[in-house]
Enzyme design. Structure first.
Site, mmCIF file in Angstrom:
data_model
loop_
_atom_site.group_PDB
_atom_site.id
_atom_site.type_symbol
_atom_site.label_atom_id
_atom_site.label_comp_id
_atom_site.label_asym_id
_atom_site.label_seq_id
_atom_site.Cartn_x
_atom_site.Cartn_y
_atom_site.Cartn_z
ATOM 1 N N GLY A 130 48.496 20.153 -14.485
ATOM 2 C CA GLY A 130 48.326 21.070 -15.599
ATOM 3 C C GLY A 130 47.332 22.150 -15.235
ATOM 4 N N GLN A 146 23.124 31.839 -50.151
ATOM 5 C CA GLN A 146 22.724 32.376 -48.861
ATOM 6 C C GLN A 146 23.387 31.649 -47.699
ATOM 7 O OE1 GLN A 146 18.662 31.878 -46.984
ATOM 8 N NE2 GLN A 146 18.524 34.059 -47.524
ATOM 9 N N GLU A 170 47.739 27.871 -20.666
ATOM 10 C CA GLU A 170 47.489 29.024 -19.788
ATOM 11 C C GLU A 170 46.094 28.995 -19.184
ATOM 12 O OE1 GLU A 170 48.967 32.877 -20.967
ATOM 13 O OE2 GLU A 170 50.352 31.962 -22.385
#
Length: 399
Positions: A134, A280, A365
């Protein structure tokens, strides 16, 4: 004041048009597709692919004159991803599977395969990964053995192949010289109906058309050869160097969709006497999400601009773009889910969808760890391409 990678008015208008097109024309096709409901995994949404052809979007990946511009590809993928990840993925897989043909194919191969891909009639696939190869693509074991008649026979397996087993043809990378590493790999374009080629779909976390392929002495000839024998690894890497920044663009599109959803939710959701955005902790979280998304976007655009300019260090800049953008998207989507609470985990919610989609780009990829390796190697070559890289290399020499 403009940044070096600010979009032109034309590009901004195009991105807006793409998002509208994706929302109005492509998202309904994705919702009706074979993967939208329970059923067998791995099925290609051919009506969606055909629509990408009919709308001229695939023609932008394979322009009639000249190579595709990396910036155009990034803007296209980012815009589609922000509205319809299924359409973005379908387009990207067509590009990845067929770009080696455009890059290294003969005139006859281009004439045979590319018109169907551009029209959305022929489905392409990029067959590089294997069960035991891979991240280390140079270790692939699928064998291309000469049969004595000027042909080869492909024997072995491919795994994690997008669009398999339903693609019409595969760009296949096979070993032609044993023990030669990356230098002994050859690329072939293999029609799906070749005898001995079979496949099965794989059921994945995110319902994409992915499968495994088995090659049982599949015949290929010199007419199927992409480029020169033993030069296939270069074909693969040239393809990935183009598409890696656009994987980052895909991630940026998903991050933007998650950020937009979080901003809307924080403005509408009432808690502790007011909207969430007035807390906040929430406002700071949104600010962090927005800052990281914009940083990733600019790095993707920088990598695309470098590729289009033919600048040195493309492998490194592409790796940086993919690394930062995919890791950022994972962070932003996760933060958006946290802000939404349990509702974001319900099947069918946008963020539930993005949460499943966002995980894979950090692996395919080239996993994030592979991208870091590429970047580190370029640092030692003094070609990282970032500000101060020349000075840094000189400082290293002085030490």
């Amino acid at each position: 004041m403009t940044t070096p990678f600010a979009l032109t008015p034309h590009q901004r208008q195009w991105c807006a048009e793409l998002r509208t097109l994706a929302a109005e024309r492509l998202r309904p096709l994705a919702a009706e597709g074979p993967l939208a409901s329970e059923g067998p995994p791995g099925r290609v949404n051919r009506p969606l692919v055909a629509a990408l052809g009919d709308l001229g979007l695939l023609a932008r990946v394979f322009p009639a004159e000249g190579p595709v511009r990396a910036m155009d590809l990034c803007l296209l993928r980012e815009s589609l991803a922000a509205e319809c990840t299924e359409a973005e993925t379908a387009l990207a897989l067509q590009g990845l599977g067929a770009y080696p043909v455009a890059l290294s194919g003969t005139d006859a191969q281009r004439a045979r395969w590319l018109p169907g891909v551009v029209a959305g009639r022929a489905v392409a696939a990029f067959a590089l990964s294997e069960p035991d190869a891979g991240s280390d693509a140079a270790a692939l074991a699928l064998r291309a053995e000469p049969d004595g008649s000027g042909r080869w026979r492909l024997t072995g397996e491919k795994c994690w192949i997008s669009n398999a087993p339903e693609a019409d043809f595969y760009t296949v990378f096979a070993r032609t010289t044993a023990g030669a590493g990356a230098r002994g790999v050859t690329a072939f374009v293999v029609p799906a109906d070749r005898p001995g080629l079979t496949g099965v779909p794989l059921d994945m976390l995110s319902p994409h058309p992915i499968g495994a392929l088995a090659f049982d002495a599949v015949p290929v000839t010199r007419d199927d050869l992409l480029g020169e024998p033993d030069a296939g690894f270069r074909v693969a890497m040239r393809t990935l160097n183009l598409f890696r920044p656009s994987v980052g663009a895909f991630a940026v599109g998903m991050a933007q969709a998650a950020l937009d959803a979080a901003v809307r939710h924080a403005g509408e959701r009432q808690a502790f006497g007011g909207p969430l955005k007035d807390l906040q902790a929430v406002s700071h979280q949104l600010a962090e999400m927005a800052t990281r998304t914009e940083a990733a976007r600019l790095l993707v655009y920088a990598a695309a601009a470098a590729y289009d300019a033919g600048a040195p260090g493309v492998a490194s800049s592409s790796a940086m773009a993919k690394l930062l953008a995919t890791e950022t998207a994972q962070y932003v989507v996760d933060a958006a889910v946290q802000l939404h609470g349990a509702r974001a985990l319900r099947r069918g919610h946008l963020l539930e969808h993005l949460y499943r989609e966002v995980r894979a780009p950090r692996i395919y990829e080239g996993a994030s760890e592979v991208q870091r390796t590429i970047i580190a190697k370029e640092l030692y070559r003094g070609r990282a391409g970032g500000p101060g890289s020349t000075a840094a290399s000189r400082e290293g020499e002085n030490r």
